[in-house]
Design a protein around this motif. Sequence first.
Motif, PDB file in Angstrom:
ATOM      1  N   ALA A 146       0.862  -1.181   0.000  1.00 45.97           N
ATOM      2  CA  ALA A 146       0.000   0.000   0.000  1.00 45.97           C
ATOM      3  C   ALA A 146       0.896   1.227   0.000  1.00 45.97           C
ATOM      4  N   GLY A 147       0.288   2.377  -0.277  1.00 48.02           N
ATOM      5  CA  GLY A 147       1.038   3.627  -0.338  1.00 48.02           C
ATOM      6  C   GLY A 147       0.876   4.267  -1.695  1.00 48.02           C
ATOM      7  N   VAL A 148       1.725   5.227  -2.005  1.00 45.64           N
ATOM      8  CA  VAL A 148       1.753   5.847  -3.333  1.00 45.64           C
ATOM      9  C   VAL A 148       2.655   4.973  -4.196  1.00 45.64           C
ATOM     10  N   LEU A 149       2.049   4.269  -5.146  1.00 48.21           N
ATOM     11  CA  LEU A 149       2.703   3.186  -5.862  1.00 48.21           C
ATOM     12  C   LEU A 149       2.790   3.484  -7.350  1.00 48.21           C
ATOM     13  N   THR A 150       3.320   2.534  -8.078  1.00 45.66           N
ATOM     14  CA  THR A 150       3.383   2.564  -9.530  1.00 45.66           C
ATOM     15  C   THR A 150       2.549   1.404 -10.067  1.00 45.66           C
ATOM     16  N   PRO A 151       2.214   1.402 -11.360  1.00 44.68           N
ATOM     17  CA  PRO A 151       1.439   0.269 -11.887  1.00 44.68           C
ATOM     18  C   PRO A 151       2.102  -1.084 -11.628  1.00 44.68           C
ATOM     19  N   ALA A 152       3.413  -1.169 -11.800  1.00 45.10           N
ATOM     20  CA  ALA A 152       4.093  -2.447 -11.612  1.00 45.10           C
ATOM     21  C   ALA A 152       4.065  -2.897 -10.162  1.00 45.10           C
ATOM     22  N   THR A 153       4.251  -1.962  -9.222  1.00 46.94           N
ATOM     23  CA  THR A 153       4.314  -2.364  -7.813  1.00 46.94           C
ATOM     24  C   THR A 153       2.934  -2.551  -7.203  1.00 46.94           C
TER      25      THR A 153
END
Length: 414
Positions: free
Chosen positions: A385-392
């Motif tokens: 969770a958090g501010v992520l990217t599409p891959a993560t």
Amino acid sequence: MTDSTRELDLVVYGATGFVGKLLADYLARHAPEGVRIALAGRSAAKLESVRSSLGPKASEWPLVVANSDDSDSIAALARSTRVVATTVGPYAKYGHGLAAACAEAGTDYVDLTGEVLFVRDSIDANHERARETGARIVHSCGFDSIPSDLGVHVLHEAVQADGAGELTDTTLVVTSMRGGVSGGTIDSMRTQVDVSKKDPSLRRLAASPYSLSPDRSAEPDLGKQSDMSVVKGEDIAPGVQGWKAPFVMASYNTRIVRRSNALRDWAYGRKFKYREVMNVGTSPVTPVVAGAVAAGLGAMLVGMALAPTRFVLDRILPAPGEGPSEESQRKGHFTMDLYTTTTTGARYTSRVKAKGDPGYSATAVMLGESALGLVLGGDALPDTAGVLTPATALGDVLVNRLRAAGFEISAQKQ
């Protein structure tokens, strides 16, 4: 599939805009039965008009009136649903409140931003709170930056499966592309130029290759990583022909990919270097063409910063909310090929390819499948969770959904 504690599974915010309509139409045709979808925006009448154009499957979708200037309406929207997909940009102007509301409410969020400074602000403001509430705040779920991020993701997985070491020098080549220039993308560029003009420190931040890193001080020193390089094909990989020009969105996409690497504790490798270029042909004059493209991109950014040329550019470049015809969208396509050398000396390549205008119809597929992946992915999603990217945030869940939607996403040893 649904969560009884929330009224809705998915809200499309900005459903009356050009890309918002494309997204709503895609979901009306492809979302599985039982997914509770609503349309949101500032005008009930316009929302009703969009809903009526989507056919019987969408006839009962709720309409939610919400405005980025009204924090109460945005907070209520975030609390009502499991996932928000927003097409309302520039996000630096209109996106902060919604991203923060979703982080606070534990609501997953996807957008189409290509704005470095907005994402940096979102990381600083929302990452820790989103981790606490379990929200996945996933920026850049369209042409910026899913092909880049997933292209490296599957490349890394192929290398890992073979035990071939870690990624080192990696280059994405836009092998072919046909599509219109997005008015929203241009407006985002304008906004970032305007913000950077007011504060030189923000300009330096945006220019940093690790501007979106969770810990810039922990990043490896790999020397200069330029987004404006002209590159000879054979310097990328054997068999790659011609000269390559800088890709217009390299200065954004590269930072998303580097953030993915850092969020994964540098799983791609501590020597991972990444750049993006585009094909300009193989004729004897291509070095000149590639250089001209690089100069032109730089000149456009300078022109946006100067009042006289900005006046002219604002009348030439597409405005927000504009887009190509349905026929032009159907004729669009893109092919991106990625090349890497690993720490063991092995060479691998991956490809991301799709039909449809990259910034419009193909982007609607990518954003729609990202949102549906969060709604339906369940335990198959990465535990993060958090501010992520599409891959993560989505990883193989999104890869598999896009393959099912007609995308080619592949990787292999050369």
